[in-house]
Design a protein around this motif. Structure first.
Motif, PDB file in Angstrom:
ATOM      1  N   HIS A 251      -0.118  -1.922   1.616  1.00 29.72           N
ATOM      2  CA  HIS A 251      -1.236  -1.172   1.314  1.00 29.72           C
ATOM      3  C   HIS A 251      -2.032  -2.185   1.945  1.00 29.72           C
ATOM      4  N   ILE A 252      -3.264  -2.132   2.486  1.00 25.25           N
ATOM      5  CA  ILE A 252      -3.969  -3.107   3.408  1.00 25.25           C
ATOM      6  C   ILE A 252      -5.504  -2.308   3.310  1.00 25.25           C
ATOM      7  N   THR A 253      -6.723  -3.139   2.389  1.00 27.48           N
ATOM      8  CA  THR A 253      -7.444  -2.005   1.648  1.00 27.48           C
ATOM      9  C   THR A 253      -9.269  -2.900   3.549  1.00 27.48           C
TER      10      THR A 253
ATOM     11  N   LYS B 165     -11.730   0.834   2.733  1.00 25.42           N
ATOM     12  CA  LYS B 165     -10.802   1.824   2.551  1.00 25.42           C
ATOM     13  C   LYS B 165      -9.268   1.815   2.123  1.00 25.42           C
ATOM     14  N   THR B 166      -8.348   2.314   1.857  1.00 30.80           N
ATOM     15  CA  THR B 166      -6.647   1.721   2.242  1.00 30.80           C
ATOM     16  C   THR B 166      -5.580   1.922   2.192  1.00 30.80           C
TER      17      THR B 166
ATOM     18  N   THR C 196      -1.798   2.832   4.155  1.00 30.06           N
ATOM     19  CA  THR C 196      -0.600   1.785   4.800  1.00 30.06           C
ATOM     20  C   THR C 196      -0.414   1.791   5.882  1.00 30.06           C
TER      21      THR C 196
END
Length: 249
Positions: free
Chosen positions: A32-34, A42-43, A45
């Motif tokens: 999961h990258i924000t 905004k996050t 996958t």
């Protein structure tokens, strides 16, 4: 990002022409990258491919990630905009100085590219020409030993006389195991040796540009091909398109 190699999904193969070379792929991992911070964060996958290589970049984002983020990239302005879940627009800006350092670092990591060498007007396609002095060499001087007629074998010259005598006798007893000419080995059974071409049937084939050989090399190729054809190793077939260039090895 953290994590360990045990968490990676297995992947067999290599990534070709990444950083001007083929690199080992360790596997896949989802994370999961924000993007952004505070109200414009905004996050999503992302499924990453983890490779073992030297690079100035920690992460390279592809088109699937940009699509999932619904982002718009402007290389001219060095910015990326994306819509947030709150209806706002997030902006990611690039530091031009850092980007230039990364680019310069990637150039330093690139290895030497292969170059086609021309000798006397002929194109040299053999990649071993750059490593002629690095080929394996005998650790000692060798000498010719007559096996009868005009047949000779090379053996080491530093053996004791008794050991050399035993070796020569053993070679003469098993002389039929050697193939002195193409006709001596008309068949190689697939159970003994088999060559496979690793090809992807879903990839479009690329036709090589035809390269002409010099007269001397053309005669050598014709002679070797005729030897293989005479014993049934190869045979003539008709294709409407050029397949591949002949390389002397």
């Amino acid at each position: 990002m953290g994590g360990s190699l045990d968490e990676l999904e297995s992947h067999e193969g290599v990534l070709a022409w990444f950083s001007s070379d083929s690199v080992q792929v360790w596997g896949y991992i989802e994370a999961h990258i924000t993007f952004g911070d505070d109200s414009k964060a905004k996050t999503i996958t992302i499924r990453y491919m983890v490779v073992n290589t030297h690079s100035s970049y920690n992460i390279l984002l592809g088109r699937p990630t940009i699509k999932n983020l619904r982002a718009v990239v402007s290389p001219v302005h060095m910015k990326m905009k994306y819509p947030t879940d709150r209806g706002e627009v997030g902006v990611i800006r690039v530091d031009q100085r850092v980007a230039r350092k990364c680019y310069e670092g990637s150039l330093k990591n690139k290895k030497k590219c292969w170059q086609v060498e021309r000798r006397g007007g002929e194109v040299e396609l053999d990649p071993r020409i750059d490593y002629e002095g690095e080929r394996p060499q005998p650790v000692e001087e060798v000498k010719n030993v007559a096996m009868g007629g005009d047949r000779f074998l090379k053996i080491g010259s530093c053996m004791e006389m008794e050991r050399e005598k035993e070796l020569v006798e053993y070679l003469k007893e098993n002389l039929s195991s050697f193939a002195w000419m193409v006709q001596d080995m008309p068949v190689i059974y697939p159970d003994v040796m088999r060559h496979w071409l690793s090809m992807n049937p879903n990839v479009k084939l690329v036709v090589q540009k035809r390269r002409k050989l010099g007269e001397e090399r053309r005669q050598i190729v014709d002679e070797e091909v005729e030897k293989l054809r005479s014993v049934g190793y190869v045979w003539k077939i008709q294709y409407l398109a050029w397949l591949a260039n002949v390389v002397l090895v």
